[in-house]
Write an enzyme that holds these catalytic residues in place. Structure first.
Site, PDB file in Angstrom:
ATOM      1  CB  THR A 100       7.320-102.378  29.529  1.00 31.93           C
ATOM      2  OG1 THR A 100       7.519-103.759  29.848  1.00 31.93           O
ATOM      3  CG2 THR A 100       6.020-101.904  30.156  1.00 31.93           C
ATOM      4  CB  ALA A 105      10.206-106.885  29.722  1.00 33.80           C
ATOM      5  N   GLY A 162       0.447 -99.559  26.392  1.00 31.98           N
ATOM      6  CA  GLY A 162      -1.002 -99.467  26.517  1.00 31.98           C
ATOM      7  C   GLY A 162      -1.627 -98.262  25.858  1.00 31.98           C
ATOM      8  CE1 TYR A 206      16.540-101.982  39.672  1.00 34.03           C
ATOM      9  CE2 TYR A 206      16.757-103.158  37.593  1.00 34.03           C
ATOM     10  CZ  TYR A 206      15.985-102.724  38.638  1.00 34.03           C
ATOM     11  OH  TYR A 206      14.642-103.017  38.662  1.00 34.03           O
TER      12      TYR A 206
END
Length: 631
Positions: free
Chosen positions: A289, A291, A342, A551
């Site tokens: 991902t 990260a 994935g 965020y």
């Protein structure tokens, strides 16, 4: 898959190279000659004492909630006296009463403890859709002796991440498409065997790490007719070697973050990579991902830490032939792997940079008159390239929220000091309690350098009206990161739903983006019939030379709404549109998954999307890795 002759040649080459580099590797405690085999399944020779050292067991249900965040024994709740408390013994907040949380909760959301919507207390296996099993694959899998299961509980635990709609459905006992089988390989070789069998029988394989996705990445496609196999990497959780000369460690990809740090700490090292989810997320998930961690200013994001990757695909194994720090060998193939979510294969092993455990660590905090001045300070810190390991700025709404999570004070003197600090900031210094904001800081490194660094940052903060607010506030703010996710479960018990999402944005757009997105959320809630004012808040969490990560949190009381999840999805969609319109990215570190792939073409261009599709079609022409993320 690759031919046997090619595999044999690669194995011989690998053996020779391992013989040459073995002198770099950390020797066992008994100082005997270290031997490394190129073909050995490390599970065969692994120290079985590791079983008891794993934080998350093979049967996740033994310690984790099936329909909420985190550990079974840890949750926010209102006790019989109506006071909020956090249960369990795992966190610094555990066992503490939070006297201000109820008032904040009821005032912010218009919620009432009289209106409760409890989740189902237990999973009913009979309600889980029966598995679709490819009998040929099952028989071949039995022949490998690799553990697998098609029990309902094992399947449900790997059928979801932690998006709002996933958890909401679980709480109501609603299950759509779930994995049909769960398999637990112990090493790279076993993953190769599983993928080989999946190709033979046309099985849909979905890698599963920590299950912390917030992008629908592990949600099964509802119209997938093939057997869906959840490949759980949790048993591949060993550090295979530590190279003390080059400061690298070769690690299996299924290890969770907290176990990786703990095991490295035992040898005097760390990675310094601490995403908010590090208790449960895995090394392989971080790679898949792209990260980012809270201390990236010192240690870097995952793309800065990775030296080498092994990934099993339907075409064979992808990896480079050496572990040099940098190469000029065309486009970096690892950048096809990092962020692939994935869709191309399973990451099995990663060589990652490590550092000696820092000598000294110090927390801090700064209060600013308003968010604008706080952002200006962070911009200057980034400009001077003197950011501490972590520097995060909360807006006023989040400051009020954090204050509501403050534990009950046991000392009258401590309570008096808190009141004195508040008086000094608001009355003597004239800060408006409804405008001020707070930055939390974490410094790490050599003690003398940390103290010099601390002075430099506080001097910059003072130029923007910042006042030092103490180590305790900084440490508490940092530690709250690990318990905030538990609050969503409490909210859902009382008709409150919420979510977080993030973006990265150039510095000159930070303030406009924050303001416009928060206002858009409030406006959309009103237009969509939400009857109570929402919580709409943000914080700046990571800083860069050219911009920052922002965020957002938003939540609302959904009483009176017929389909609250549909309303929520509409509002989040509008918020993402607002982010993109204001120059923000599609994601900074959460990834794309299925949740955001609607915008991917717009984000990376038609040609860029075509390049990703071409890689997918070559590496996985039969869509064995068919989770349908990204594309």
């Amino acid at each position: 898959m690759a031919s046997n002759s090619n595999i044999s040649e690669l194995q011989q080459n690998a053996k020779e190279r391992l013989r040459i580099i073995s002198g770099h590797l950390q020797k066992p405690a008994n100082r005997e000659q270290l031997c490394v085999s190129a073909n050995e399944c490390k599970a065969e020779a692994a120290d079985r004492s590791l079983e008891k050292n794993r934080t998350i067991p093979k049967r996740r249900q033994e310690v984790l909630k099936w329909n909420g965040w985190g550990y079974n024994d840890s949750k926010f709740m209102f006790n019989k006296k109506g006071q909020a408390e956090f249960t369990g013994k795992r966190y610094r907040l555990s066992g503490m009463v939070l006297p201000a949380l109820r008032e904040w909760f009821e005032k912010t959301f218009g919620a009432s403890l009289e209106h409760k919507t409890p989740a189902r207390s237990a999973l009913n296996p009979s309600e889980v859709p029966p598995p679709i099993l490819n009998e040929g694959f099952v028989q071949d899998l039995k022949g490998t002796a690799i553990p697998f299961s098609h029990e309902a509980e094992d399947r449900i635990f790997r059928a979801h991440g932690h998006c709002l709609h996933e958890v909401f459905a679980l709480r109501e006992g609603k299950f759509e498409r779930v994995p049909d089988l769960v398999v637990w390989p112990n090493c790279h070789k076993e993953v190769e065997k599983i993928v080989e069998l999946a190709c033979k029988h046309n099985i849909c394989v979905m890698p599963f790490g920590g299950g912390t996705s917030v992008s629908n990445a592990v949600e099964c496609p509802s119209d997938e007719k093939r057997t869906i196999l959840s490949l759980d990497t949790s048993q591949m959780n060993r550090i295979l070697w530590i190279d003390e000369k080059n400061l690298t460690a070769h690690v299996e990809a299924g290890i969770v973050g907290q176990d990786l740090e703990r095991l490295l700490n035992e040898s005097g090292y760390c990675t310094g990579h601490e995403p908010d989810s590090m208790e449960f997320s895995t090394l392989g998930g971080w790679v898949a991902t792209r990260a980012s961690g809270m201390k990236k200013n010192i240690y870097g994001n995952i793309e800065d830490l990775v030296v080498h990757i092994r990934m099993v695909t339907p075409r064979g194994v992808i990896e480079k032939s050496c572990q040099g720090p940098r190469m000029s060998t065309g486009p970096d193939i690892y950048h096809f792997i990092m962020g692939s979510e994935g869709t191309l294969g399973v990451v099995t092993e990663v060589t990652i940079k490590i550092r000696p455990i820092p000598e000294y660590q110090k927390y801090g905090s700064v209060v600013f008159p308003n968010f604008d001045q706080g952002v200006a300070c962070l911009r200057e810190v980034a400009k001077q390239r003197c950011a501490p390991a972590s520097i995060r700025l909360m807006d006023n709404e989040q400051f009020q929220f954090g204050h509501a999570l403050k534990p009950q004070v046991s000392s009258i003197f401590t309570s008096f000091l808190d009141g004195l600090k508040k008086f000094y900031i608001t009355k003597f210094k004239g800060f408006d309690p409804n405008q001020l904001c707070v930055a939390t800081l974490l410094f790490e490194g050599d003690r003398e350098k940390v103290l010099q660094h601390e002075k430099q940052v506080y001097d910059i903060a003072a130029k923007f009206g910042g006042l030092a607010a103490g180590e305790d506030n900084g440490q508490r703010g940092y530690m709250l990161t690990f318990v905030i996710a538990y609050l969503r479960d409490l909210g859902m018990d009382y008709y409150v739903i919420g979510e977080s999402f993030e973006t990265s944005v150039p510095w000159d757009r930070v303030l406009d983006l924050c303001s416009n997105v928060k206002e858009r959320i409030i406006r959309e809630c009103k237009e969509k019939g939400v009857q109570f004012p929402p919580l709409s808040t943000c914080r700046v969490t990571q800083t860069y030379d050219a911009g920052a990560c922002v965020y957002f949190y938003f939540a609302f009381n959904y009483r009176g709404l017929g389909d609250p999840i549909h309303v929520y999805d509409q509002i989040e969609h509008a918020a993402r549109e607002e982010i993109l319109a204001n120059g923000g990215s599609l994601s900074h570190h959460h990834g794309v998954g299925k949740l955001r792939k609607h915008w991917l073409q717009e984000t990376i261009s038609d040609v860029g999307l075509g390049m990703l599709r071409s890689v997918k079609e070559y590496v996985d022409p039969n869509n064995i890795f068919g989770n349908r993320n990204l594309l």
